[in-house]
Write a protein that holds these residues in place. Structure first.
Motif, PDB file in Angstrom:
ATOM      1  N   GLY A 195     -17.264 -35.745   4.622  1.00  0.00           N
ATOM      2  CA  GLY A 195     -17.171 -34.485   3.815  1.00  0.00           C
ATOM      3  C   GLY A 195     -15.778 -33.856   3.954  1.00  0.00           C
ATOM      4  N   MET A 196     -15.650 -32.693   3.259  1.00  0.00           N
ATOM      5  CA  MET A 196     -14.125 -31.945   3.222  1.00  0.00           C
ATOM      6  C   MET A 196     -13.957 -31.199   4.428  1.00  0.00           C
ATOM      7  SD  MET A 196     -12.915 -32.779   0.655  1.00  0.00           S
ATOM      8  CE  MET A 196     -11.688 -31.969   0.312  1.00  0.00           C
ATOM      9  N   ALA A 197     -15.009 -30.375   5.099  1.00  0.00           N
ATOM     10  CA  ALA A 197     -14.952 -29.589   6.182  1.00  0.00           C
ATOM     11  C   ALA A 197     -14.467 -30.407   7.259  1.00  0.00           C
ATOM     12  CB  ALA A 197     -16.202 -28.756   6.355  1.00  0.00           C
ATOM     13  N   ARG A 198     -13.576 -29.981   8.182  1.00  0.00           N
ATOM     14  CA  ARG A 198     -13.288 -30.512   9.647  1.00  0.00           C
ATOM     15  C   ARG A 198     -14.331 -29.985  10.545  1.00  0.00           C
ATOM     16  NH1 ARG A 198      -8.583 -32.964  10.000  1.00  0.00           N
ATOM     17  NH2 ARG A 198      -8.096 -32.258  12.140  1.00  0.00           N
ATOM     18  N   LYS A 199     -14.724 -30.632  11.467  1.00  0.00           N
ATOM     19  CA  LYS A 199     -15.724 -30.260  12.414  1.00  0.00           C
ATOM     20  C   LYS A 199     -15.051 -30.483  13.786  1.00  0.00           C
ATOM     21  CE  LYS A 199     -19.213 -32.043   9.753  1.00  0.00           C
ATOM     22  NZ  LYS A 199     -20.682 -32.573   9.891  1.00  0.00           N
ATOM     23  N   PHE A 200     -15.886 -29.845  14.848  1.00  0.00           N
ATOM     24  CA  PHE A 200     -15.455 -29.820  15.923  1.00  0.00           C
ATOM     25  C   PHE A 200     -16.181 -30.596  16.923  1.00  0.00           C
ATOM     26  CE2 PHE A 200     -14.230 -25.686  14.000  1.00  0.00           C
ATOM     27  CZ  PHE A 200     -13.164 -25.546  14.601  1.00  0.00           C
ATOM     28  N   ARG A 201     -15.476 -31.422  17.737  1.00  0.00           N
ATOM     29  CA  ARG A 201     -16.152 -32.436  18.698  1.00  0.00           C
ATOM     30  C   ARG A 201     -15.679 -31.959  19.990  1.00  0.00           C
ATOM     31  NH1 ARG A 201     -14.352 -38.199  17.712  1.00  0.00           N
ATOM     32  NH2 ARG A 201     -12.374 -37.510  18.169  1.00  0.00           N
ATOM     33  N   ILE A 202     -16.626 -32.211  21.041  1.00  0.00           N
ATOM     34  CA  ILE A 202     -16.262 -31.901  22.368  1.00  0.00           C
ATOM     35  C   ILE A 202     -15.563 -32.992  23.079  1.00  0.00           C
ATOM     36  CG2 ILE A 202     -18.471 -33.192  23.365  1.00  0.00           C
ATOM     37  CD1 ILE A 202     -18.598 -30.980  25.384  1.00  0.00           C
ATOM     38  N   THR A 203     -14.512 -32.797  23.797  1.00  0.00           N
ATOM     39  CA  THR A 203     -13.372 -33.838  24.138  1.00  0.00           C
ATOM     40  C   THR A 203     -14.209 -33.980  25.745  1.00  0.00           C
ATOM     41  OG1 THR A 203     -12.238 -32.047  25.702  1.00  0.00           O
ATOM     42  CG2 THR A 203     -11.311 -32.628  23.353  1.00  0.00           C
ATOM     43  N   ALA A 204     -13.422 -35.270  26.161  1.00  0.00           N
ATOM     44  CA  ALA A 204     -13.910 -35.927  27.289  1.00  0.00           C
ATOM     45  C   ALA A 204     -13.877 -34.609  28.521  1.00  0.00           C
ATOM     46  CB  ALA A 204     -13.032 -36.988  27.939  1.00  0.00           C
TER      47      ALA A 204
END
Length: 162
Positions: free
Chosen positions: A88-97
């Motif tokens: 998809g076009m939208a960037r997403k947020f992911r939890i880091t280590a």
């Protein structure tokens, strides 16, 4: 006459002020995350990478509030922006280590605090209390149309009925 719902309202109000407090009523010494970061990171961990729009839908908050919250977690190294894994076009947020480590530490600190509060409670009472809280929350989520992802527990997906 004040009914049971009035008592629930009052106790829920009191509960909301205790969530991240130590036994003396102050912030836990080992607390690292503020409430919004704790909840945001918990949701992203349970659901996977999420866009601002998805977070807005999940929390019922406007995008500007979520932009501030996500920016703070990114600056702290607890979350990162990634391209949408589904293209998809939208960037997403992911939890880091690091975010996962800090979230685990925070959760363990809260559990230790709860263990102190309920030290004299029988295990059956703790389990019943947890099941009723889950039922209360899932009914709020159902009415608001914003279910929270949950892991399966021993009391089942929705807790006791009756």
């Amino acid at each position: 006459m004040v009914g049971a719902t009035h008592e629930v309202e009052y106790e829920q109000m009191l509960l909301s002020r205790h969530t991240f407090l130590n036994q003396r009523g102050g912030r836990r010494k080992d607390a690292v995350l503020d409430r919004s970061a704790y909840i945001l990171l918990s949701r992203i961990r349970m659901q996977g990478p999420m866009s601002i729009g998805e977070l807005s839908d999940a929390f019922g908050l406007d995008a500007s509030t979520l932009n501030r919250q996500t920016a703070a977690t990114v600056r702290a190294g607890l979350a990162e922006r990634i391209p949408d894994p589904n293209g998809g076009m939208a960037r997403k947020f992911r939890i880091t280590a690091e975010g996962a480590r800090v979230l685990d530490e925070e959760r363990e600190g809260i559990v230790r605090s709860l263990d102190r509060v309920m030290a004299d409670w029988p295990e059956e009472d703790i389990a019943a209390f947890a099941a009723y809280l889950k039922r209360f929350n899932t009914d709020i989520e159902r009415l608001g149309g914003r279910p929270w992802p949950r892991v399966q527990t021993r009391s089942g997906p929705s807790g006791p009925r009756g």
